[in-house]
Design a protein around this motif. Sequence first.
Motif, short mmCIF file in Angstrom:
data_model
loop_
_atom_site.label_atom_id
_atom_site.label_comp_id
_atom_site.label_asym_id
_atom_site.label_seq_id
_atom_site.Cartn_x
_atom_site.Cartn_y
_atom_site.Cartn_z
N VAL A 127 0.84 -1.21 0.00
CA VAL A 127 0.00 0.00 0.00
C VAL A 127 0.87 1.25 0.00
CG1 VAL A 127 -1.60 1.36 1.42
CG2 VAL A 127 -2.03 -1.07 1.05
N GLN A 128 1.89 1.29 0.86
CA GLN A 128 2.74 2.48 0.94
C GLN A 128 3.48 2.72 -0.36
OE1 GLN A 128 5.03 1.64 4.49
NE2 GLN A 128 3.44 2.47 5.84
N GLN A 129 3.97 1.64 -0.97
CA GLN A 129 4.68 1.78 -2.26
C GLN A 129 3.75 2.34 -3.34
OE1 GLN A 129 6.90 -1.59 -3.74
NE2 GLN A 129 7.50 -2.19 -1.67
N VAL A 130 2.55 1.75 -3.43
CA VAL A 130 1.61 2.16 -4.49
C VAL A 130 1.16 3.60 -4.27
CG1 VAL A 130 -0.70 1.75 -5.43
CG2 VAL A 130 0.84 -0.19 -5.03
N ILE A 131 0.82 3.96 -3.04
CA ILE A 131 0.28 5.30 -2.76
C ILE A 131 1.37 6.36 -2.88
CG2 ILE A 131 -0.71 6.73 -0.91
CD1 ILE A 131 -2.52 4.38 -0.21
N THR A 137 -3.57 14.59 -9.15
CA THR A 137 -4.89 14.10 -9.58
C THR A 137 -4.72 12.64 -9.97
OG1 THR A 137 -4.51 14.85 -11.84
CG2 THR A 137 -5.72 16.35 -10.39
N SER A 138 -5.54 11.81 -9.41
CA SER A 138 -5.39 10.36 -9.61
C SER A 138 -6.73 9.69 -9.81
CB SER A 138 -4.69 9.72 -8.40
OG SER A 138 -3.36 10.15 -8.29
N ASP A 139 -6.68 8.53 -10.44
CA ASP A 139 -7.86 7.66 -10.54
C ASP A 139 -7.63 6.52 -9.55
OD1 ASP A 139 -9.79 5.80 -11.13
OD2 ASP A 139 -9.10 5.41 -13.18
N ASN A 387 -7.02 16.07 2.65
CA ASN A 387 -7.93 16.97 1.92
C ASN A 387 -8.40 16.39 0.58
OD1 ASN A 387 -7.67 19.02 3.93
ND2 ASN A 387 -5.65 19.50 3.09
N MET A 388 -8.21 15.10 0.40
CA MET A 388 -8.64 14.45 -0.84
C MET A 388 -10.12 14.68 -1.10
SD MET A 388 -8.31 10.41 -1.86
CE MET A 388 -9.26 9.89 -0.46
N ARG A 389 -10.47 14.91 -2.35
CA ARG A 389 -11.90 15.09 -2.70
C ARG A 389 -12.14 14.55 -4.11
NH1 ARG A 389 -11.75 19.57 -5.99
NH2 ARG A 389 -9.94 20.92 -5.72
N LEU A 390 -13.41 14.28 -4.40
CA LEU A 390 -13.79 13.81 -5.73
C LEU A 390 -13.51 14.88 -6.77
CD1 LEU A 390 -17.25 12.17 -4.88
CD2 LEU A 390 -15.12 10.96 -5.40
N SER A 391 -13.06 14.47 -7.95
CA SER A 391 -12.82 15.41 -9.05
C SER A 391 -14.03 15.58 -9.95
CB SER A 391 -11.66 14.94 -9.93
OG SER A 391 -10.49 14.79 -9.19
N LYS A 392 -15.03 14.68 -9.80
CA LYS A 392 -16.24 14.74 -10.62
C LYS A 392 -17.45 14.68 -9.71
CE LYS A 392 -15.00 12.59 -15.06
NZ LYS A 392 -15.30 11.44 -15.94
N ASN A 393 -18.59 15.19 -10.22
CA ASN A 393 -19.84 14.98 -9.51
C ASN A 393 -20.19 13.49 -9.55
OD1 ASN A 393 -20.23 17.73 -9.01
ND2 ASN A 393 -21.18 18.02 -11.02
N VAL A 394 -20.87 13.03 -8.51
CA VAL A 394 -21.21 11.61 -8.42
C VAL A 394 -22.00 11.15 -9.65
CG1 VAL A 394 -22.51 9.89 -7.09
CG2 VAL A 394 -21.15 11.61 -5.91
N VAL A 409 -15.99 2.41 -13.16
CA VAL A 409 -14.96 2.32 -14.20
C VAL A 409 -13.73 3.11 -13.74
CG1 VAL A 409 -14.41 2.91 -16.60
CG2 VAL A 409 -16.67 1.97 -16.02
N SER A 410 -13.97 4.27 -13.11
CA SER A 410 -12.87 5.07 -12.57
C SER A 410 -13.39 5.90 -11.39
CB SER A 410 -12.29 5.99 -13.65
OG SER A 410 -13.26 6.94 -14.05
N LEU A 411 -12.47 6.31 -10.53
CA LEU A 411 -12.82 7.18 -9.39
C LEU A 411 -11.78 8.29 -9.31
CD1 LEU A 411 -14.65 7.73 -6.97
CD2 LEU A 411 -13.24 6.19 -5.61
N PRO A 412 -11.99 9.36 -10.11
CA PRO A 412 -10.99 10.43 -10.14
C PRO A 412 -11.07 11.31 -8.90
CG PRO A 412 -12.79 10.88 -11.69
CD PRO A 412 -13.09 9.57 -11.03
N VAL A 413 -9.90 11.57 -8.31
CA VAL A 413 -9.84 12.41 -7.11
C VAL A 413 -8.73 13.44 -7.26
CG1 VAL A 413 -10.76 10.67 -5.51
CG2 VAL A 413 -8.28 10.76 -5.96
N THR A 414 -8.88 14.52 -6.51
CA THR A 414 -7.82 15.52 -6.35
C THR A 414 -7.24 15.32 -4.96
OG1 THR A 414 -9.03 17.03 -7.78
CG2 THR A 414 -7.28 17.98 -6.43
N LEU A 415 -5.95 15.11 -4.88
CA LEU A 415 -5.33 14.78 -3.60
C LEU A 415 -4.89 16.03 -2.85
CD1 LEU A 415 -3.22 11.73 -4.81
CD2 LEU A 415 -5.42 11.70 -3.66
#
Length: 415
Positions: A127-131, A137-139, A387-394, A409-415
């Motif tokens: 988990v630490q390596q991947v994160i 901005t990530s999916d 402070n991570m939040r969604l990048s798109k409306n649900v 299919v994807s979960l785009p977030v702003t970190l």
Amino acid sequence: MHGDKLLKQSFEDGTYFSNPFPLFAELRKSQPVFYSETLGGWVVTRFQDVSDILHNHQDYSSKGRVLHLINKLDPEVQKLLPLLQMHFATGLAHSDAPEHKRLRGLLAQAFTPKVSESMRPITRDVVQQVISRLESTSDLIHDVFTPVPALVVGRLLGSAESDIPDLIRWAGAINGLYEKGGLIDPEKAIYAGEMLQEIRVFVTRLANERRILRDKGELDPSQDVLAGLVNAELQGDSLSDSELVSTVVTLFVAGHETTTHLLGNGMLALLSSDSELQKIKLNPDLIPSAVDEMARFDGSVPRSWRITKSAMEISGVSIPVGELVLPMLSSANRDENEFADPDIFNLDRDTRKHLAFGRGVHVCLGAPLARIEGQEIIKEILSRFPNMRLSKNVDELQWRKDVALRGLVSLPVTL
């Protein structure tokens, strides 16, 4: 309106995939058990009925389920699928007692909560390596929730990191068999057969490598699950070759995408609820119960499936012998007769009786490991990116068009 008409309409307008829960609520109220042409089986939506089916392995069979689906295909297509038919005739997920009890007993020692807990340091490291590789901005589906379960289950079963792209490809193809519920797309079946051939060769190679080490006296049976199973071959009761390959393939396939989408659906629920997000930030001790509330609220396996061994009656509805029954886990977990305010994501809820991991003799073997993966990912991601939040409306998010595996299919977030 008849239950199957409602179901078909929700398929056509896409709501079955984006938000099936209002439909399930209506079905629980008006027609809790009905035959669906759309799904090719008997749909069961209330908690108590679903729970009864999962606990009753005497009358509801897990054996021959894939064969039941294959038999609905054109005979010319069926001729192209001998490997599928052979592969799914044995193995843990496709057997009943006493065969299932024997297989489960042999595997259970490799999947105790204690063994799963011993995977926590490895999981944390993955988990630490991947994160640590995430960008601003990530999916989360693509960048975290897909690689982490694949790497963890791959490590548990003894594959190398370089094998992971193949494992992801194979798992996707085999899970594609189930995406229509009680029906199979012929092209998906042919492709699944091809990918099954590849993963079976892979698992056989891994097993043979461990047999060579065992015969030299150099095998550590605790190094991974496959090493333990190969070592057990010398102790009388063990898996046959076909049982071993079928079961290990199931563990690879079932241990990957299900966890990916449990985490994706759960993180969406968490990021969509300011009160629960603040609650978990202030009290990280809530993380273990959060994973179970994620599973109850929007689990990745929306339905189970069984074949009736004899004529049955469910909530007054008669179901003949040899029929496919689809207990809807996602509906049961939102049953208002079992859970107060079931459509609210609530981290203080007692979720112990949810059915997201199944129940009875076929309860999910990998549930303790899935919980550990969820706990480690949530802890790491919230501590690094508070402070991570969604990048798109649900309502802009895209959902898989899949009856057997619910996920984004994807979960785009702003970190």
